[in-house]
Design a protein around this motif. Structure first.
Motif, short mmCIF file in Angstrom:
data_model
loop_
_atom_site.label_atom_id
_atom_site.label_comp_id
_atom_site.label_asym_id
_atom_site.label_seq_id
_atom_site.Cartn_x
_atom_site.Cartn_y
_atom_site.Cartn_z
N CYS A 67 -73.98 4.87 12.30
CA CYS A 67 -73.84 6.15 13.04
C CYS A 67 -74.83 6.22 14.20
O CYS A 67 -74.47 6.64 15.32
N LEU A 68 -76.08 5.79 13.96
CA LEU A 68 -77.07 5.80 15.04
C LEU A 68 -76.68 4.84 16.17
O LEU A 68 -76.81 5.17 17.36
N GLY A 69 -76.20 3.65 15.80
CA GLY A 69 -75.80 2.67 16.82
C GLY A 69 -74.61 3.14 17.64
O GLY A 69 -74.60 3.02 18.88
N GLU A 70 -73.58 3.68 16.96
CA GLU A 70 -72.42 4.17 17.70
C GLU A 70 -72.78 5.39 18.55
O GLU A 70 -72.22 5.58 19.64
N GLY A 71 -73.71 6.22 18.07
CA GLY A 71 -74.17 7.34 18.88
C GLY A 71 -74.88 6.88 20.14
O GLY A 71 -74.68 7.44 21.23
N ALA A 72 -75.71 5.84 20.02
CA ALA A 72 -76.38 5.29 21.20
C ALA A 72 -75.37 4.69 22.18
O ALA A 72 -75.51 4.85 23.40
N ASN A 73 -74.35 3.99 21.65
CA ASN A 73 -73.30 3.46 22.53
C ASN A 73 -72.55 4.58 23.25
O ASN A 73 -72.22 4.46 24.43
N VAL A 75 -73.65 7.62 24.05
CA VAL A 75 -74.48 8.25 25.08
C VAL A 75 -74.68 7.32 26.27
O VAL A 75 -74.82 7.78 27.42
N SER A 76 -74.67 6.00 26.03
CA SER A 76 -74.90 5.05 27.13
C SER A 76 -73.83 5.15 28.21
O SER A 76 -74.10 4.88 29.39
N TYR A 77 -72.60 5.55 27.84
CA TYR A 77 -71.53 5.68 28.83
C TYR A 77 -71.82 6.81 29.82
O TYR A 77 -71.27 6.81 30.92
N ALA A 78 -72.65 7.78 29.44
CA ALA A 78 -72.97 8.88 30.35
C ALA A 78 -73.98 8.47 31.42
O ALA A 78 -74.09 9.16 32.44
N PHE A 79 -74.68 7.35 31.23
CA PHE A 79 -75.74 6.96 32.16
C PHE A 79 -75.37 5.73 32.99
O PHE A 79 -75.76 5.65 34.16
N SER A 197 -58.79 0.70 27.29
CA SER A 197 -59.12 1.16 28.64
C SER A 197 -59.06 2.68 28.74
O SER A 197 -59.90 3.31 29.39
N VAL A 198 -58.06 3.27 28.06
CA VAL A 198 -58.00 4.73 28.01
C VAL A 198 -59.19 5.28 27.23
O VAL A 198 -59.78 6.31 27.59
N THR A 199 -59.58 4.58 26.16
CA THR A 199 -60.70 5.03 25.34
C THR A 199 -61.99 5.08 26.15
O THR A 199 -62.73 6.08 26.11
N VAL A 200 -62.30 4.01 26.90
CA VAL A 200 -63.57 3.98 27.63
C VAL A 200 -63.58 5.01 28.77
O VAL A 200 -64.62 5.60 29.08
N ILE A 201 -62.42 5.23 29.40
CA ILE A 201 -62.35 6.25 30.45
C ILE A 201 -62.66 7.63 29.88
O ILE A 201 -63.46 8.40 30.42
N THR A 202 -62.02 7.95 28.77
CA THR A 202 -62.22 9.27 28.16
C THR A 202 -63.60 9.41 27.53
O THR A 202 -64.21 10.47 27.59
N VAL A 203 -64.11 8.32 26.92
CA VAL A 203 -65.45 8.37 26.32
C VAL A 203 -66.50 8.64 27.39
O VAL A 203 -67.43 9.45 27.20
N LYS A 204 -66.38 7.98 28.53
CA LYS A 204 -67.35 8.20 29.62
C LYS A 204 -67.27 9.63 30.13
O LYS A 204 -68.31 10.26 30.40
N ALA A 205 -66.05 10.17 30.24
CA ALA A 205 -65.91 11.55 30.72
C ALA A 205 -66.49 12.54 29.71
O ALA A 205 -67.25 13.45 30.08
N VAL A 206 -66.14 12.38 28.44
CA VAL A 206 -66.63 13.30 27.41
C VAL A 206 -68.14 13.19 27.26
O VAL A 206 -68.86 14.21 27.17
N GLY A 208 -70.34 12.14 29.51
CA GLY A 208 -71.00 12.69 30.70
C GLY A 208 -71.02 14.21 30.70
O GLY A 208 -72.05 14.83 31.04
N MET A 209 -69.92 14.84 30.31
CA MET A 209 -69.89 16.30 30.29
C MET A 209 -70.78 16.86 29.18
O MET A 209 -71.39 17.92 29.34
N LEU A 210 -70.88 16.17 28.05
CA LEU A 210 -71.78 16.62 26.99
C LEU A 210 -73.24 16.54 27.42
O LEU A 210 -74.03 17.46 27.13
N VAL A 211 -73.61 15.45 28.10
CA VAL A 211 -74.99 15.31 28.56
C VAL A 211 -75.33 16.38 29.59
O VAL A 211 -76.43 16.98 29.56
#
Length: 385
Positions: A67-73, A75-79, A197-206, A208-211
């Motif tokens: 859980c900690l590792g996936e959480g860090a992954n 959050v990394s998409y937001a930066f 590819s859809v997953t990474v696009i949406t993960v980065k958007a979600v 980024g907006m959460l951060v």
């Protein structure tokens, strides 16, 4: 004036550094956690402990690290850009291979060890070198993903054309897979990569907006957040379903290498088209980034290629009969091939090399007479009549 010009670059570099370190840290944690959970399963299966795996402290320790590792992954998409975070999944494969080589419990000569694990060492070197190259020469442009910026990206014609081509390709592959029964590994993993590819696009958007929301700029009340969140969950679910079907048909090592290559390629294309990550890069940086990615692809392929395929033990009962009693693990005509390991699972233990065990039986059984014997005793009475 100078500070106003250089501050965006400095902020972008800092964000990239934070995202890269978070992604590396997350992938290392995930790899360690999977090794801990595997150790928990193997240890529990090798004993007569009747507890379920989720009641052991070791498994829960691995689950918390996951859980900690996936959480860090996440959050990394937001930066950091997508093209920089996606190839860093090779760090997880590299860490797993290093852990596997560290805990190898075999006493062999140095020459035999080098011959057997030479490809693994070469894969480690290529993966480390490739990671350095694409991190050093990767895209350095990064924007704060507010809801308005995401909407502008979606309505642009390059993104709409990309999504249209992706939908058409996905439907064609799904038709061949479902209707034509084309259960090829490339087709299944192409479906996974398109969903990825859809997953990474949406993960980065979600992400980024959460951060931004945590920083004080509210973004969760925009409709685009709900749309991106639903698409993220749906793509992850269907991606996991196709991956599970691939794991039932093909070897996991081959799946890991091919899935990493295809998913990373589609993630790079998605980052370049959707978030315009390579617009400010020059030719030299792009070529070095592609060279580093190619080295990572080759390194991951060599690392996964050298893994030994596990042989699953399946206990069997032979067809030989000794006094009407079936024997277990005999040398007779067997239904399934024998296995020379000493693995035990549940109540069935592999006792190859031990004398066959027979089931208890009652040897004192009443004699059974056939009709022919009774008829022979009745013949003299017929003559008397």
């Amino acid at each position: 004036m100078e500070n106003s010009v250089t501050s965006p670059d400095a902020g972008s570099y800092t964000d990239n550094l934070i995202g890269t370190l978070l992604a590396i840290f997350g992938n290392v944690l995930v790899s360690i956690s999977l090794s801990i959970q595997k150790y928990s399963h193997v240890t529990l299966a090798g004993t007569k402990d009747l507890r379920a795996f989720y009641r052991t402290k070791t498994w829960w320790c691995g689950f918390v690290l996951t859980c900690l590792g996936e959480g860090a992954n996440f959050v990394s998409y937001a930066f950091a850009p997508l093209a920089l975070v996606a190839p860093l999944n090779a760090v997880s494969v590299l860490t797993s291979s290093i852990l596997g080589l560290t805990f190898v419990r075999e006493k062999s000569k140095l020459k035999d060890f080098a011959k057997r694990y030479g490809l693994s060492f070469l894969g480690c070197i290529l993966t480390i070198g490739g990671t350095y190259l694409f991190v050093a020469f990767g895209p350095n442009s990064h924007e704060k993903l507010q809801a308005e910026n995401i909407v502008k990206h979606i309505v642009g014609w390059p993104v709409l054309l990309y999504l249209l081509l992706e939908i058409i390709t996905f439907c064609l592959l799904l038709y061949f897979y479902k209707q034509c029964r084309a259960n090829y590994l490339v087709i299944i993993l192409l479906l996974v990569a398109l969903l990825g590819s859809v997953t990474v696009i949406t993960v980065k958007a979600v992400s980024g907006m959460l951060v931004l929301t945590i920083e004080g700029i509210m973004q969760l009340d925009h409709p685009i957040f709900s749309v991106m969140f639903v698409c993220m969950v749906a793509s992850v679910v269907f991606q996991a379903r196709f991956l599970s079907q691939a794991c039932m048909l093909y070897d996991s090592s081959l799946i890991a290498s091919v899935n990493y290559i295809l998913s990373t390629l589609f993630a790079m294309v998605a980052g370049a088209v959707f978030y315009l990550e390579f617009n400010n890069g020059d030719v030299l940086h792009i070529c070095m980034f592609l060279l580093g990615s190619a080295c990572c692809f080759l390194g991951v392929f060599l690392l996964t290629k050298n893994r030994r395929r596990t042989r699953i033990f399946e206990p069997y009962v032979t067809m030989d009969m000794t006094n009407g009693v079936p024997t277990i693990h005999d040398k007779g005509l067997v239904v399934q091939p024998d296995f020379s390991g000493s693995f035990s699972y549940g109540a069935l233990v592999n006792n190859d090399g031990v004398a066959p065990a027979t089931l208890p039986t009652n040897l004192e059984q009443p004699p059974v007479y056939s009709k022919s014997i009774d008829a022979s005793h009745d013949l003299p009475d017929l003559k008397k009549d």
